[in-house]
Design a protein around this motif. Structure first.
Motif, PDB file in Angstrom:
ATOM      1  N   ARG A 149       0.839  -1.187   0.000  1.00  0.00           N
ATOM      2  CA  ARG A 149       0.000   0.000   0.000  1.00  0.00           C
ATOM      3  C   ARG A 149       0.879   1.244   0.000  1.00  0.00           C
ATOM      4  NH1 ARG A 149      -5.281  -1.269   0.651  1.00  0.00           N
ATOM      5  NH2 ARG A 149      -5.741  -3.382   1.380  1.00  0.00           N
ATOM      6  N   TYR A 150       0.218   2.417  -0.114  1.00  0.00           N
ATOM      7  CA  TYR A 150       0.966   3.668  -0.179  1.00  0.00           C
ATOM      8  C   TYR A 150       1.933   3.777   1.004  1.00  0.00           C
ATOM      9  CZ  TYR A 150      -2.953   4.888  -3.252  1.00  0.00           C
ATOM     10  OH  TYR A 150      -3.903   4.903  -4.235  1.00  0.00           O
ATOM     11  N   GLY A 151       3.201   4.012   0.693  1.00  0.00           N
ATOM     12  CA  GLY A 151       4.194   4.235   1.729  1.00  0.00           C
ATOM     13  C   GLY A 151       4.841   2.983   2.284  1.00  0.00           C
ATOM     14  N   ARG A 181      13.640  -0.792  -8.549  1.00  0.00           N
ATOM     15  CA  ARG A 181      12.934  -0.673  -7.260  1.00  0.00           C
ATOM     16  C   ARG A 181      12.959   0.752  -6.733  1.00  0.00           C
ATOM     17  NH1 ARG A 181      14.129  -4.549  -1.996  1.00  0.00           N
ATOM     18  NH2 ARG A 181      12.467  -3.705  -0.660  1.00  0.00           N
ATOM     19  N   ALA A 182      14.064   1.460  -6.965  1.00  0.00           N
ATOM     20  CA  ALA A 182      14.165   2.841  -6.476  1.00  0.00           C
ATOM     21  C   ALA A 182      13.102   3.725  -7.135  1.00  0.00           C
ATOM     22  CB  ALA A 182      15.562   3.390  -6.737  1.00  0.00           C
ATOM     23  N   GLU A 183      12.906   3.569  -8.442  1.00  0.00           N
ATOM     24  CA  GLU A 183      11.895   4.368  -9.136  1.00  0.00           C
ATOM     25  C   GLU A 183      10.496   4.020  -8.644  1.00  0.00           C
ATOM     26  OE1 GLU A 183      12.107   4.264 -13.360  1.00  0.00           O
ATOM     27  OE2 GLU A 183      14.198   4.913 -13.455  1.00  0.00           O
ATOM     28  N   LEU A 184      10.244   2.737  -8.412  1.00  0.00           N
ATOM     29  CA  LEU A 184       8.938   2.333  -7.931  1.00  0.00           C
ATOM     30  C   LEU A 184       8.695   2.849  -6.519  1.00  0.00           C
ATOM     31  CD1 LEU A 184       6.307   0.873  -8.340  1.00  0.00           C
ATOM     32  CD2 LEU A 184       7.441  -1.285  -7.747  1.00  0.00           C
ATOM     33  N   THR A 185       9.724   2.829  -5.702  1.00  0.00           N
ATOM     34  CA  THR A 185       9.603   3.362  -4.340  1.00  0.00           C
ATOM     35  C   THR A 185       9.267   4.848  -4.377  1.00  0.00           C
ATOM     36  OG1 THR A 185      11.163   1.733  -3.436  1.00  0.00           O
ATOM     37  CG2 THR A 185      10.843   3.773  -2.176  1.00  0.00           C
ATOM     38  N   ALA A 186       9.958   5.596  -5.229  1.00  0.00           N
ATOM     39  CA  ALA A 186       9.697   7.033  -5.333  1.00  0.00           C
ATOM     40  C   ALA A 186       8.273   7.306  -5.795  1.00  0.00           C
ATOM     41  CB  ALA A 186      10.699   7.672  -6.291  1.00  0.00           C
ATOM     42  N   PHE A 190       4.218   9.524  -0.884  1.00  0.00           N
ATOM     43  CA  PHE A 190       3.425  10.741  -1.013  1.00  0.00           C
ATOM     44  C   PHE A 190       3.433  11.516   0.286  1.00  0.00           C
ATOM     45  CE2 PHE A 190       1.428   7.425  -3.650  1.00  0.00           C
ATOM     46  CZ  PHE A 190       1.600   8.001  -4.898  1.00  0.00           C
ATOM     47  N   GLY A 191       3.381  12.839   0.154  1.00  0.00           N
ATOM     48  CA  GLY A 191       3.232  13.691   1.319  1.00  0.00           C
ATOM     49  C   GLY A 191       1.812  13.625   1.842  1.00  0.00           C
ATOM     50  N   ALA A 192       1.585  14.243   2.997  1.00  0.00           N
ATOM     51  CA  ALA A 192       0.268  14.198   3.633  1.00  0.00           C
ATOM     52  C   ALA A 192      -0.803  14.812   2.737  1.00  0.00           C
ATOM     53  CB  ALA A 192       0.324  14.914   4.984  1.00  0.00           C
ATOM     54  N   TRP A 193      -0.475  15.943   2.081  1.00  0.00           N
ATOM     55  CA  TRP A 193      -1.459  16.596   1.224  1.00  0.00           C
ATOM     56  C   TRP A 193      -1.762  15.733  -0.001  1.00  0.00           C
ATOM     57  CZ3 TRP A 193      -5.360  19.498   0.599  1.00  0.00           C
ATOM     58  CH2 TRP A 193      -5.691  20.037  -0.633  1.00  0.00           C
ATOM     59  N   GLU A 194      -0.729  15.132  -0.587  1.00  0.00           N
ATOM     60  CA  GLU A 194      -0.943  14.265  -1.743  1.00  0.00           C
ATOM     61  C   GLU A 194      -1.815  13.076  -1.382  1.00  0.00           C
ATOM     62  OE1 GLU A 194       2.979  14.553  -4.530  1.00  0.00           O
ATOM     63  OE2 GLU A 194       3.263  13.686  -2.530  1.00  0.00           O
ATOM     64  N   LEU A 195      -1.553  12.468  -0.234  1.00  0.00           N
ATOM     65  CA  LEU A 195      -2.371  11.335   0.203  1.00  0.00           C
ATOM     66  C   LEU A 195      -3.821  11.751   0.424  1.00  0.00           C
ATOM     67  CD1 LEU A 195      -0.045   9.407   2.696  1.00  0.00           C
ATOM     68  CD2 LEU A 195      -0.989   8.553   0.538  1.00  0.00           C
ATOM     69  N   LYS A 409       5.507  15.279 -10.738  1.00  0.00           N
ATOM     70  CA  LYS A 409       5.562  14.029  -9.979  1.00  0.00           C
ATOM     71  C   LYS A 409       4.502  13.050 -10.461  1.00  0.00           C
ATOM     72  CE  LYS A 409       5.442  11.920  -5.417  1.00  0.00           C
ATOM     73  NZ  LYS A 409       5.509  12.102  -3.954  1.00  0.00           N
ATOM     74  N   TRP A 410       3.307  13.549 -10.728  1.00  0.00           N
ATOM     75  CA  TRP A 410       2.192  12.664 -11.063  1.00  0.00           C
ATOM     76  C   TRP A 410       2.141  12.322 -12.549  1.00  0.00           C
ATOM     77  CZ3 TRP A 410      -2.859  13.736  -7.854  1.00  0.00           C
ATOM     78  CH2 TRP A 410      -2.536  13.691  -6.489  1.00  0.00           C
TER      79      TRP A 410
END
Length: 470
Positions: A149-151, A181-186, A190-195, A409-410
């Motif tokens: 899941r996210y994060g 994996r690094a790209e997928l992790t990035a 998400f920040g709190a506002w993005e979430l 980012k998106w």
């Protein structure tokens, strides 16, 4: 509209006679009616008096309503108003909320509309892949939910490169190929506002899907897909009375080396055999999910070298950005088609307008440099554009630095403008685009001089019955 010939005149007569007559006192409800739709539906305001409801996701303070938005309550409020407002039909081409809300309201009121379950099945991208695997596996690609899941930490065992996208999203948000994996992790941090934004965009759909299509599973997930090669196209069509009708095929041209749209060309050179295959795949999928009425858009890849067609996704509504292209080249107004369908009438009876172009395109201007903010055209430039290119349709997207950073980012780029133009043919269209782009001070959205403008004339489009055998 110009009505050429006796056949068209006869069709027009049918529209205003007998069961095709529209109640003059009735009104149409347009949900989330902004941008392309606001322009398209406004062409028919005299013939189809309409009201609008919904908010603009991209402007403040309208989008503040996202904080408390609930689809069911929204539909309930509209249903209570329907009789007093004299609404007799509803339509929407809004991917995030509108298409589903229109289906729910039409069902509630007994109006013509796309079945709710069919809209959910199309918009839940992972569920749609499962259906496609059952009915048209040759046009599918491997897909599964991201097992995090996210994060959360990205697990081992994922083969790269891999394509990642949200189970429920729109406008290619957070959809791209990652190579390690690094790209997928990035991509999943998400920040709190993005979430907050992500959850509030998905939650209204999640609540309805949980009760109306529980087999689909949660939409609060990202999903993985095997990357697919090929040129990207769109099949636009509609279903009426159990029959699938194709409107046309639009080619999606990307900025070189990216997954970002550079322009959309109509007509295009998709081979006849691939057109037939696309229509057959669409028929099988739409039949399987119970899509019995309404406009649809199928995005797909075609690998000409291997004669392979792979579905990207089904959208249970019109691709509103293309409506103007069809109107210029074919004289068919997709927004009028949407209104006819909303009132339960066969769009085939519509007369055509006189085409004013042999080719048309939607040109998308993007920046791939975060620090680069191309200037918006001045008032003088816009006036010159209107004078030199009276058929031009220009959209400008001025954004704040924070909005641009979120877009990068998106989406991986920043879209700052869209221009629609027509031309006598593909070569004339390109020449006009080059001149218009120079006038606006924007880079020309073409790359290879000859190959990109050597497409053929449109091919005939057969109709397929959803009730015919496979």
């Amino acid at each position: 509209m110009t009505i050429p010939g006796k056949k068209a005149q006869s069709a027009a007569a049918l529209l205003v006679s007998g069961r095709h007559r529209r109640d003059a006192s009735s009104r149409t409800l347009l949900l989330f009616n902004f941008d392309w739709d606001q322009l398209g539906f406004s062409r028919w305001q005299a013939e189809f008096p309409a009201d609008s409801a919904g908010f603009d996701l991209f402007t403040f303070p309208s989008n503040a309503r996202l904080a408390s938005f609930d689809l069911q309550r929204f539909v309930d409020r509209l249903a209570r108003k329907a009789r007093r407002k004299r609404w007799r039909a509803v339509t929407s081409n809004h991917e995030q909320f509108g298409a589903l809300a229109a289906a729910m309201l039409a069902e509630r009121m007994g109006w013509p509309g796309t079945p709710v379950r069919a809209v959910l099945a199309c918009q839940h991208k992972l569920y749609a892949r499962r259906v496609l695997q059952e009915v048209a596996p040759e046009a599918n690609t491997w897909a599964e939910a991201l097992p995090a899941r996210y994060g959360e930490p990205i697990p081992d065992g994922i083969a790269y490169p891999i394509f990642i996208k949200p189970v429920k999203a729109a406008f290619s948000v957070l959809a791209r190929t990652v190579h390690n994996r690094a790209e997928l992790t990035a991509m999943t941090r998400f920040g709190a506002w993005e979430l907050w934004v992500i959850r509030h965009l998905v939650e209204p759909f999640e609540r309805i899907a949980a009760t109306r299509l529980p087999a689909a599973g949660s939409a609060h997930r990202l999903m993985l897909e095997a990357p697919v090669a090929g040129q990207q196209y769109n099949l636009d069509g509609y279903v009426f009375a159990g029959e699938l009708h194709a409107l046309g095929f639009v080619e999606s041209v990307m900025y070189p080396g990216t997954q970002a749209f550079m322009r959309f060309d109509y007509p295009c050179a998709l081979p006849a055999a691939a057109r037939v295959q696309a229509l057959d795949v669409a028929r099988r999928f739409l039949e399987a999910v119970g899509f019995t009425h309404g406009l649809f858009n199928m995005e797909f890849f075609h690998d000409a070298a291997h004669d392979q067609l792979t579905v990207i996704e089904f959208n249970p509504r019109m691709a509103a950005q293309f409506s103007d292209l069809y109107l210029r080249v074919d004289g068919v107004d997709l927004h009028r088609v949407a209104l006819e369908l909303a009132h339960g009438r066969d769009p085939r009876l519509l007369p055509h307008a006189e085409p004013n172009a042999g080719a048309a395109a939607s040109f998308v201007y993007r920046s791939f440099e975060l620090a680069e903010q191309p200037p918006m055209p001045s008032l003088w430039q816009r006036r010159e554009l209107a004078q030199q290119f009276p058929d031009a349709m220009l959209f400008r997207f001025a954004k704040t630095p924070a909005q641009i950073a979120r877009d990068f980012k998106w989406l991986g780029s920043y879209r700052y403008g869209i221009l629609h133009l027509g031309g006598h043919d593909a070569h004339d269209l390109r020449a006009r685009c080059e001149a218009a782009s120079r006038l606006l001070g924007w880079p020309i959205p073409y790359t290879h001089p000859s190959a990109e403008t050597a497409y053929n004339l449109p091919l005939p489009l057969p109709a397929l019955s959803l009730e015919s055998p496979r």
